[in-house]
Design an enzyme around this catalytic site. Structure first.
Site, PDB file in Angstrom:
ATOM      1  N   ASN A  55      -5.130 -10.241  -4.002  1.00  0.00           N
ATOM      2  CA  ASN A  55      -4.880  -9.682  -2.662  1.00  0.00           C
ATOM      3  C   ASN A  55      -4.389  -8.234  -2.786  1.00  0.00           C
ATOM      4  OD1 ASN A  55      -2.546 -10.719  -3.853  1.00  0.00           O
ATOM      5  ND2 ASN A  55      -1.611 -11.380  -1.947  1.00  0.00           N
ATOM      6  N   ALA A  56      -3.905  -7.861  -3.977  1.00  0.00           N
ATOM      7  CA  ALA A  56      -3.457  -6.484  -4.214  1.00  0.00           C
ATOM      8  C   ALA A  56      -4.663  -5.559  -4.356  1.00  0.00           C
ATOM      9  CB  ALA A  56      -2.619  -6.424  -5.483  1.00  0.00           C
ATOM     10  N   GLY A  57      -4.479  -4.310  -3.942  1.00  0.00           N
ATOM     11  CA  GLY A  57      -5.497  -3.274  -4.175  1.00  0.00           C
ATOM     12  C   GLY A  57      -4.743  -2.012  -4.529  1.00  0.00           C
ATOM     13  N   HIS A  58      -4.706  -1.670  -5.790  1.00  0.00           N
ATOM     14  CA  HIS A  58      -3.925  -0.519  -6.259  1.00  0.00           C
ATOM     15  C   HIS A  58      -4.872   0.603  -6.680  1.00  0.00           C
ATOM     16  CE1 HIS A  58      -0.276  -3.318  -7.197  1.00  0.00           C
ATOM     17  NE2 HIS A  58      -0.656  -3.361  -5.939  1.00  0.00           N
ATOM     18  N   SER A  98       5.509  12.061  -4.108  1.00  0.00           N
ATOM     19  CA  SER A  98       4.069  12.153  -4.329  1.00  0.00           C
ATOM     20  C   SER A  98       3.464  12.982  -3.195  1.00  0.00           C
ATOM     21  CB  SER A  98       3.478  10.740  -4.357  1.00  0.00           C
ATOM     22  OG  SER A  98       2.090  10.800  -4.438  1.00  0.00           O
ATOM     23  N   ASP A 134       2.616  14.594   1.849  1.00  0.00           N
ATOM     24  CA  ASP A 134       1.610  15.585   2.282  1.00  0.00           C
ATOM     25  C   ASP A 134       1.020  15.262   3.659  1.00  0.00           C
ATOM     26  OD1 ASP A 134       0.630  13.422   0.501  1.00  0.00           O
ATOM     27  OD2 ASP A 134      -1.330  14.113   1.172  1.00  0.00           O
ATOM     28  N   ASP A 177       0.808  -1.228   0.000  1.00  0.00           N
ATOM     29  CA  ASP A 177       0.000   0.000   0.000  1.00  0.00           C
ATOM     30  C   ASP A 177       0.839   1.275   0.000  1.00  0.00           C
ATOM     31  OD1 ASP A 177      -2.202  -1.672   0.117  1.00  0.00           O
ATOM     32  OD2 ASP A 177      -2.255  -1.635   2.312  1.00  0.00           O
ATOM     33  N   LYS A 206       1.763   2.167  -5.091  1.00  0.00           N
ATOM     34  CA  LYS A 206       2.318   1.635  -6.353  1.00  0.00           C
ATOM     35  C   LYS A 206       1.422   1.952  -7.538  1.00  0.00           C
ATOM     36  CE  LYS A 206       2.334  -2.415  -4.325  1.00  0.00           C
ATOM     37  NZ  LYS A 206       2.106  -2.062  -2.917  1.00  0.00           N
ATOM     38  N   THR A 257     -10.136  -4.260   1.574  1.00  0.00           N
ATOM     39  CA  THR A 257     -10.997  -4.763   2.646  1.00  0.00           C
ATOM     40  C   THR A 257     -11.556  -3.657   3.519  1.00  0.00           C
ATOM     41  OG1 THR A 257      -9.011  -4.951   3.983  1.00  0.00           O
ATOM     42  CG2 THR A 257      -9.710  -6.940   2.841  1.00  0.00           C
ATOM     43  N   GLY A 258     -11.034  -2.421   3.397  1.00  0.00           N
ATOM     44  CA  GLY A 258     -11.478  -1.321   4.256  1.00  0.00           C
ATOM     45  C   GLY A 258     -10.949  -1.445   5.677  1.00  0.00           C
ATOM     46  N   THR A 306       3.023 -12.661   2.595  1.00  0.00           N
ATOM     47  CA  THR A 306       2.193 -13.260   1.559  1.00  0.00           C
ATOM     48  C   THR A 306       2.959 -14.461   0.990  1.00  0.00           C
ATOM     49  OG1 THR A 306       0.828 -12.801  -0.370  1.00  0.00           O
ATOM     50  CG2 THR A 306       2.993 -11.733  -0.330  1.00  0.00           C
ATOM     51  N   ARG A 315      -5.486   0.385   8.685  1.00  0.00           N
ATOM     52  CA  ARG A 315      -4.058   0.076   8.581  1.00  0.00           C
ATOM     53  C   ARG A 315      -3.359   0.553   9.845  1.00  0.00           C
ATOM     54  NH1 ARG A 315      -3.714   2.662   2.631  1.00  0.00           N
ATOM     55  NH2 ARG A 315      -4.582   0.944   1.438  1.00  0.00           N
ATOM     56  N   GLN A 349       2.000  -6.047  -3.240  1.00  0.00           N
ATOM     57  CA  GLN A 349       2.438  -6.188  -1.852  1.00  0.00           C
ATOM     58  C   GLN A 349       3.743  -5.375  -1.653  1.00  0.00           C
ATOM     59  OE1 GLN A 349       1.420  -9.479  -3.476  1.00  0.00           O
ATOM     60  NE2 GLN A 349      -0.504  -8.546  -2.920  1.00  0.00           N
TER      61      GLN A 349
HETATM   62  P1  GDP Z   1      -0.780   0.336  -3.533  1.00  0.00           P
HETATM   63  O1  GDP Z   1      -1.368  -0.942  -3.081  1.00  0.00           O
HETATM   64  O2  GDP Z   1       0.692   0.408  -3.266  1.00  0.00           O
HETATM   65  O3  GDP Z   1      -1.117   0.703  -4.947  1.00  0.00           O
HETATM   66  O4  GDP Z   1      -1.433   1.476  -2.600  1.00  0.00           O
HETATM   67  P2  GDP Z   1      -2.985   1.596  -2.204  1.00  0.00           P
HETATM   68  O5  GDP Z   1      -3.726   2.124  -3.358  1.00  0.00           O
HETATM   69  O6  GDP Z   1      -3.485   0.366  -1.566  1.00  0.00           O
HETATM   70  O7  GDP Z   1      -2.892   2.643  -1.026  1.00  0.00           O
HETATM   71  C1  GDP Z   1      -2.359   3.908  -1.205  1.00  0.00           C
HETATM   72  C2  GDP Z   1      -3.435   4.935  -0.810  1.00  0.00           C
HETATM   73  O8  GDP Z   1      -2.856   6.204  -0.706  1.00  0.00           O
HETATM   74  C3  GDP Z   1      -4.526   5.077  -1.851  1.00  0.00           C
HETATM   75  O9  GDP Z   1      -5.710   5.444  -1.206  1.00  0.00           O
HETATM   76  C4  GDP Z   1      -4.020   6.211  -2.731  1.00  0.00           C
HETATM   77  O10 GDP Z   1      -5.078   6.906  -3.376  1.00  0.00           O
HETATM   78  C5  GDP Z   1      -3.354   7.085  -1.706  1.00  0.00           C
HETATM   79  N1  GDP Z   1      -2.163   7.838  -2.156  1.00  0.00           N
HETATM   80  C6  GDP Z   1      -1.202   7.492  -3.034  1.00  0.00           C
HETATM   81  N2  GDP Z   1      -0.234   8.418  -3.055  1.00  0.00           N
HETATM   82  C7  GDP Z   1      -0.585   9.369  -2.160  1.00  0.00           C
HETATM   83  C8  GDP Z   1       0.018  10.580  -1.707  1.00  0.00           C
HETATM   84  O11 GDP Z   1       1.105  10.977  -2.113  1.00  0.00           O
HETATM   85  N3  GDP Z   1      -0.671  11.304  -0.767  1.00  0.00           N
HETATM   86  C9  GDP Z   1      -1.872  10.902  -0.274  1.00  0.00           C
HETATM   87  N4  GDP Z   1      -2.447  11.660   0.650  1.00  0.00           N
HETATM   88  N5  GDP Z   1      -2.467   9.769  -0.677  1.00  0.00           N
HETATM   89  C10 GDP Z   1      -1.818   9.006  -1.590  1.00  0.00           C
HETATM   90  P1  IMO Z   2      -0.921  -4.178  -2.254  1.00  0.00           P
HETATM   91  O1  IMO Z   2      -0.455  -4.717  -3.592  1.00  0.00           O
HETATM   92  C1  IMO Z   2      -1.024  -4.631   2.084  1.00  0.00           C
HETATM   93  C2  IMO Z   2      -1.066  -8.722   3.668  1.00  0.00           C
HETATM   94  C3  IMO Z   2      -2.350  -9.163   4.344  1.00  0.00           C
HETATM   95  C4  IMO Z   2      -1.840 -10.218   5.297  1.00  0.00           C
HETATM   96  C5  IMO Z   2      -0.685 -10.856   4.536  1.00  0.00           C
HETATM   97  C6  IMO Z   2      -1.059 -12.131   3.804  1.00  0.00           C
HETATM   98  O2  IMO Z   2      -2.214  -3.485  -2.302  1.00  0.00           O
HETATM   99  O3  IMO Z   2       0.178  -3.405  -1.596  1.00  0.00           O
HETATM  100  P2  IMO Z   2      -2.583 -12.773   1.712  1.00  0.00           P
HETATM  101  O4  IMO Z   2      -3.933 -12.249   1.302  1.00  0.00           O
HETATM  102  O5  IMO Z   2      -1.509 -12.494   0.724  1.00  0.00           O
HETATM  103  O6  IMO Z   2      -2.656 -14.177   2.166  1.00  0.00           O
HETATM  104  O7  IMO Z   2      -2.237 -11.905   3.048  1.00  0.00           O
HETATM  105  O8  IMO Z   2      -0.268  -9.884   3.574  1.00  0.00           O
HETATM  106  N1  IMO Z   2      -1.247  -8.209   2.296  1.00  0.00           N
HETATM  107  C7  IMO Z   2      -1.182  -6.909   1.970  1.00  0.00           C
HETATM  108  N2  IMO Z   2      -1.033  -5.812   2.730  1.00  0.00           N
HETATM  109  N3  IMO Z   2      -1.112  -4.506   0.744  1.00  0.00           N
HETATM  110  C8  IMO Z   2      -1.229  -5.599  -0.052  1.00  0.00           C
HETATM  111  O9  IMO Z   2      -1.194  -5.525  -1.393  1.00  0.00           O
HETATM  112  C9  IMO Z   2      -1.313  -6.867   0.564  1.00  0.00           C
HETATM  113  N4  IMO Z   2      -1.483  -8.125   0.095  1.00  0.00           N
HETATM  114  C10 IMO Z   2      -1.430  -8.924   1.161  1.00  0.00           C
HETATM  115  O10 IMO Z   2      -2.961  -8.094   5.014  1.00  0.00           O
HETATM  116  O11 IMO Z   2      -1.302  -9.603   6.443  1.00  0.00           O
HETATM  117 MG    MG Z   3      -2.904  -1.635  -1.819  1.00  0.00          MG
END
Ligand code: GDP
Ligand code: IMO
Ligand code: MG
Length: 420
Positions: free
Chosen positions: A38-41, A409, A331, A13, A16, A299-300, A237, A303, A222
């Site tokens: 399992n990823a959420g981008h 960023s 920021d 998170d 990426k 998953t909401g 993971t 963190r 991840q």
């Molecule tokens: P990823 O899994 O690495 O792609 O990251 P996620 O999308 O799961 O989580 C990053 C969160 O931070 C998301 O809600 C993005 O919209 C937000 N985000 C990304 N870059 C920035 C930043 O520079 N500042 C802020 N405030 N939010 C950011």
């Molecule tokens: P992105 O790509 C944050 C964490 C889970 C759990 C452990 C194992 O969005 O950064 P799994 O579902 O792989 O069996 O879970 O890894 N986890 C993550 N935490 N960002 C992720 O992906 C994750 N993918 C898995 O919370 O602790």
């Molecule tokens: Mg994510």
């Protein structure tokens, strides 16, 4: 031409998705190399927000081909959901999304096995996202799985049924029967959807593309501290989230790796269980969570938040051969008068400037204090416009890690980005 890599240096998170989207115009191809749904981008632009799970983050730039690579595990039901949502926004991907034949399929039963495994672990559960990741990679290594390329073979259903039986023998079938049947229905619908896409021999595709001087970006999922080998095992993971995973996940040689962009938050977060020495349980932690909106994009879930751990950052940089750093969420620190960073740990009177085998919460961080900048930086477009305190923070991290921070960023939107 070489293949560039962007991957997370913390527990995921890091942002990426956003940074891949920003960098994509420079690339012909963007490819996921490991992990699965399992990823959420998250990507935000033009007042719209998208969260991608299986699909690479380069899809919003029309000229770029996106590939789900061999190392990924794919759940057709989730793929169907994701494609359907994008189609509702009038985004059609049949032409610019390819799927590698050797990517493995997550079966409906893998999800149920994941839940059963976590239940058995009780208090020691990993807090998996329950997408079937652990069981799927386990069966892949056990050589009992089907791949994308198998979908078009004659005995696909027979292979599926054999594997399903292998899994249901381990499950309390009565308890899950109805849910499994419902999920299976969606899963097979997803299989039909998949057939509308181009399946490729990934390794051939990438090596040909490199020979033709195509620019490729590999998108990690991840983060390094969740890597199966080098993460905080067993709270990890089940895939190789590091630069090494690019070679095995896409079928390219180590000498084909070019730039490695290592991405980290200006602080650090973690979802789920596991050690976290710099975790905060006070008002500062709450403020990071509030201002950073630190709730899981899949998953909401809340963190866990803490100060930047420079020792863990340096560790991740070394493992991946990071050549450039990307710092996100700078920021969020605008809300702090002062904030901290840890540059070593102490345990039983001994100082550690590296990650010891027993990485746990007995490691007490040794903090340095940093002066905050307390102004909004989200509208800044040039490095020179940054406040002195932010520049000092950047220099401090560069000095500690010996790697330049080339991108900062400053907000969630595509526009909030500063190149140094
Ligand atoms: P990823 O899994 O690495 O792609 O990251 P996620 O999308 O799961 O989580 C990053 C969160 O931070 C998301 O809600 C993005 O919209 C937000 N985000 C990304 N870059 C920035 C930043 O520079 N500042 C802020 N405030 N939010 C950011
Ligand atoms: P992105 O790509 C944050 C964490 C889970 C759990 C452990 C194992 O969005 O950064 P799994 O579902 O792989 O069996 O879970 O890894 N986890 C993550 N935490 N960002 C992720 O992906 C994750 N993918 C898995 O919370 O602790
Ligand atoms: Mg994510």
């Amino acid at each position: 031409m070489k293949i560039d890599v962007l991957l997370g240096l913390q527990w995921g998170d890091e942002g990426k998705g956003k940074i891949v989207d920003v960098l994509t115009p420079k690339y012909d191809i963007v490819a996921r190399f490991q992990g699965g749904p399992n990823a959420g981008h998250t990507l935000i632009f033009n007042n719209k927000k998208f969260v991608l799970h299986l699909i690479p983050s380069g899809i919003f730039r029309e000229k770029t081909i996106n590939v789900i690579g061999n190392g990924v595990v794919l759940d057709p039901a989730i793929f169907l959901d994701e494609i359907t949502k994008l189609e509702e926004s009038d985004i059609h991907l049949e032409k610019n999304l390819y799927i590698a034949n050797k990517a493995h399929l997550i079966l409906p039963t893998h999800r149920f096995l994941d839940a059963a495994n976590e239940k058995k672990k009780g208090k020691l559960k990993i807090c998996s996202k329950l997408k079937g990741i652990g069981p799927t990679y386990t069966y892949k290594i056990g050589r009992d799985l089907i791949r994308i390329g198998d979908i078009s073979t004659e005995n696909f259903i027979e292979k599926y049924e054999t594997l399903k039986k292998l899994h249901t023998d381990k499950l309390d079938i009565k308890e899950i029967e109805a849910d499994l049947a419902a999920y299976e229905k969606r899963w097979f619908k997803g299989i039909e959807k998949l057939k509308e896409f181009k399946f490729i021999d990934g390794e051939q595709f990438f090596n040909d593309a490199l020979a033709q001087n195509k620019k490729i970006l590999a998108e990690g999922a991840q983060g390094t501290l969740l890597d199966i080998d080098y993460g905080t095992y067993p709270y990890v993971t089940s895939s190789s989230t590091t630069a090494a995973g690019v070679c095995s996940g896409l079928g390219v040689a180590p000498n084909k790796i070019g730039e490695v962009f290592g991405i980290f938050k200006a602080y650090i977060t973690r979802v789920g269980s596991g050690p976290f020495p710099t975790e905060l349980f006070d008002q500062d932690g709450e403020n990071l969570q509030k201002h950073g909106n630190e709730y899981g994009s899949t998953t909401g879930r809340e963190r866990r938040c803490g100060w930047l751990d420079l020792v863990a950052l340096k560790y991740a940089i070394d493992i991946n051969g990071v050549t450039q750093l990307v710092m996100t969420k700078a920021d969020v620190l605008s809300y702090f008068k002062t904030f901290k960073t840890s540059s070593s740990y102490t345990k039983n009177g001994k100082i550690f400037d590296y990650l010891p085998f027993e990485f746990n919460n007995d490691l007490i961080p040794n903090y340095n204090e940093n002066k905050g900048w307390e102004i909004d930086i989200s509208e800044k477009v040039k490095y020179d416009e940054f406040p002195k305190e932010l520049k000092d923070y950047i220099l401090k991290i560069e000095d500690f890690t010996k790697v330049p921070i080339s991108i900062v960023s400053t907000g969630a939107d595509r526009k909030n980005i500063v190149f140094k």
